[in-house]
Design a protein around this motif. Structure first.
Motif, PDB file in Angstrom:
ATOM      1  N   ALA A   1       0.821  -1.215   0.000  1.00 22.14           N
ATOM      2  CA  ALA A   1       0.000   0.000   0.000  1.00 22.14           C
ATOM      3  C   ALA A   1       0.853   1.262   0.000  1.00 22.14           C
ATOM      4  CB  ALA A   1      -0.930  -0.008   1.202  1.00 22.14           C
TER       5      ALA A   1
ATOM      6  N   ARG B   1      -2.937  -8.087  -6.687  1.00 20.26           N
ATOM      7  CA  ARG B   1      -3.932  -7.507  -7.585  1.00 20.26           C
ATOM      8  C   ARG B   1      -5.272  -7.339  -6.880  1.00 20.26           C
ATOM      9  NH1 ARG B   1      -1.605 -10.830 -12.840  1.00 20.26           N
ATOM     10  NH2 ARG B   1      -0.348  -9.097 -13.654  1.00 20.26           N
ATOM     11  N   ALA B   2      -5.662  -8.331  -6.064  1.00 24.51           N
ATOM     12  CA  ALA B   2      -6.923  -8.240  -5.322  1.00 24.51           C
ATOM     13  C   ALA B   2      -6.896  -7.092  -4.319  1.00 24.51           C
ATOM     14  CB  ALA B   2      -7.221  -9.557  -4.610  1.00 24.51           C
ATOM     15  N   ALA B   3      -5.707  -6.786  -3.792  1.00 24.71           N
ATOM     16  CA  ALA B   3      -5.562  -5.700  -2.814  1.00 24.71           C
ATOM     17  C   ALA B   3      -5.484  -4.332  -3.488  1.00 24.71           C
ATOM     18  CB  ALA B   3      -4.316  -5.933  -1.967  1.00 24.71           C
ATOM     19  N   GLY B   4      -5.490  -4.304  -4.815  1.00 19.97           N
ATOM     20  CA  GLY B   4      -5.467  -3.032  -5.530  1.00 19.97           C
ATOM     21  C   GLY B   4      -4.086  -2.417  -5.673  1.00 19.97           C
TER      22      GLY B   4
ATOM     23  N   ALA C   1      -3.186  -3.850 -17.178  1.00 17.21           N
ATOM     24  CA  ALA C   1      -3.635  -2.945 -16.126  1.00 17.21           C
ATOM     25  C   ALA C   1      -3.847  -1.526 -16.635  1.00 17.21           C
ATOM     26  CB  ALA C   1      -2.617  -2.937 -14.985  1.00 17.21           C
TER      27      ALA C   1
ATOM     28  N   ARG D   1      -0.819  -1.055  -7.232  1.00 13.71           N
ATOM     29  CA  ARG D   1      -0.543  -0.468  -8.551  1.00 13.71           C
ATOM     30  C   ARG D   1       0.720  -1.128  -9.075  1.00 13.71           C
ATOM     31  NH1 ARG D   1      -0.277   5.710  -8.263  1.00 13.71           N
ATOM     32  NH2 ARG D   1      -0.376   5.463 -10.503  1.00 13.71           N
TER      33      ARG D   1
END
Length: 193
Positions: free
Chosen positions: A108, A144-147, A189, A149
Motif C-alpha cells: 500500500a 492484484r486483489a488488494a489493488g 492494467a 498499482r
C-alpha cells in the motif's frame, strides 16, 4: 517444456548468460514501466538463470526502491533490500536468501510497482510458465486483489518466448515480456500508457 528450458539455460556459458542478461536489463530500462515505477520487485537469480544484478544496479542508480522475495512456507513475501547490502547467501538449491530482518514491503505504501517476473517460458499472450510451485501466482493474485498499482514484466532470453505455454485459470498473466532481442508490452492494467 520445463525440462527443455532448464536444459537450454543449463547449456549457456557464463559469459553468454552475463552478456545477454545485460541486454535484457538495458531493454527493460527503455520501457515506460521502468520510468513509471517507484519500486522494483525482482527475484534474486539462481545459478543458470537470467542475471538480475544489472537491473538491481540500474534501479538503485535511478533512486528506486528494490524489494526481493523470501520464500515463507508456501508463499513469498518481498523484503526491501537496503542500499549497499551484499548479494545474500544461497541455500542448498542455489537460491539467494534475503536477510529476514530486512523490512517487509508494504504494498500500500510502495507506490507504483514494477515486478520483474521470473519464469522458464512465456508466450505472446502473457502466459507464464514458472518452476511449478505457484509462488508468484499466489503473490500476484493477492497483490492484484488488494489493488496494488503494479505492472508485471517477465524478463527472459529470446528462446524462452514461445508460441504457447500451458496455463490454468489460477496462473497469473504478465503485462509484458522483455528479452535480449524483443520487448512485448501487453499492459493489461493500463497503468503505463
Amino acid at each position: 517444456m520445463r525440462k527443455a528450458m532448464q536444459g537450454f539455460l543449463g547449456a549457456m556459458s557464463g559469459a553468454d548468460l552475463a552478456d545477454r542478461s545485460a541486454r535484457v536489463a538495458q531493454r527493460l530500462q527503455e520501457t515506460g514501466a521502468w520510468m513509471w515505477m517507484d519500486t522494483l520487485l525482482s527475484f534474486l537469480s539462481m545459478p543458470r538463470e537470467i542475471g538480475t544484478q544489472p537491473i538491481h544496479r540500474a534501479a538503485r542508480a535511478a533512486g528506486k526502491s528494490l524489494a526481493v522475495p523470501l520464500i515463507d512456507g508456501d508463499d513469498i513475501r518481498f523484503l526491501v533490500m537496503p542500499a549497499g547490502a551484499p548479494t545474500p547467501p544461497r541455500d542448498r538449491w542455489g537460491i539467494p536468501v534475503p536477510d529476514p530482518s530486512w523490512p517487509v514491503l508494504d504494498l500500500a505504501r510502495a507506490g507504483r510497482i514494477l515486478v520483474a517476473a521470473p519464469g522458464l517460458a512465456f508466450d505472446r499472450a502473457g502466459n507464464r510458465l514458472g518452476r511449478g510451485k505457484g509462488y508468484y501466482d499466489r503473490f500476484l493474485t493477492r497483490a492484484r486483489a488488494a489493488g496494488a498499482r503494479l505492472v508485471v514484466i517477465a524478463i527472459c532470453f529470446s528462446e524462452q518466448l514461445v508460441d504457447e505455454v500451458p496455463h490454468a485459470d489460477t496462473d497469473q498473466p504478465v503485462d509484458g515480456v522483455v528479452t535480449d532481442t524483443e520487448t512485448l508490452l501487453i499492459d493489461r492494467a493500463g497503468l503505463i500508457r
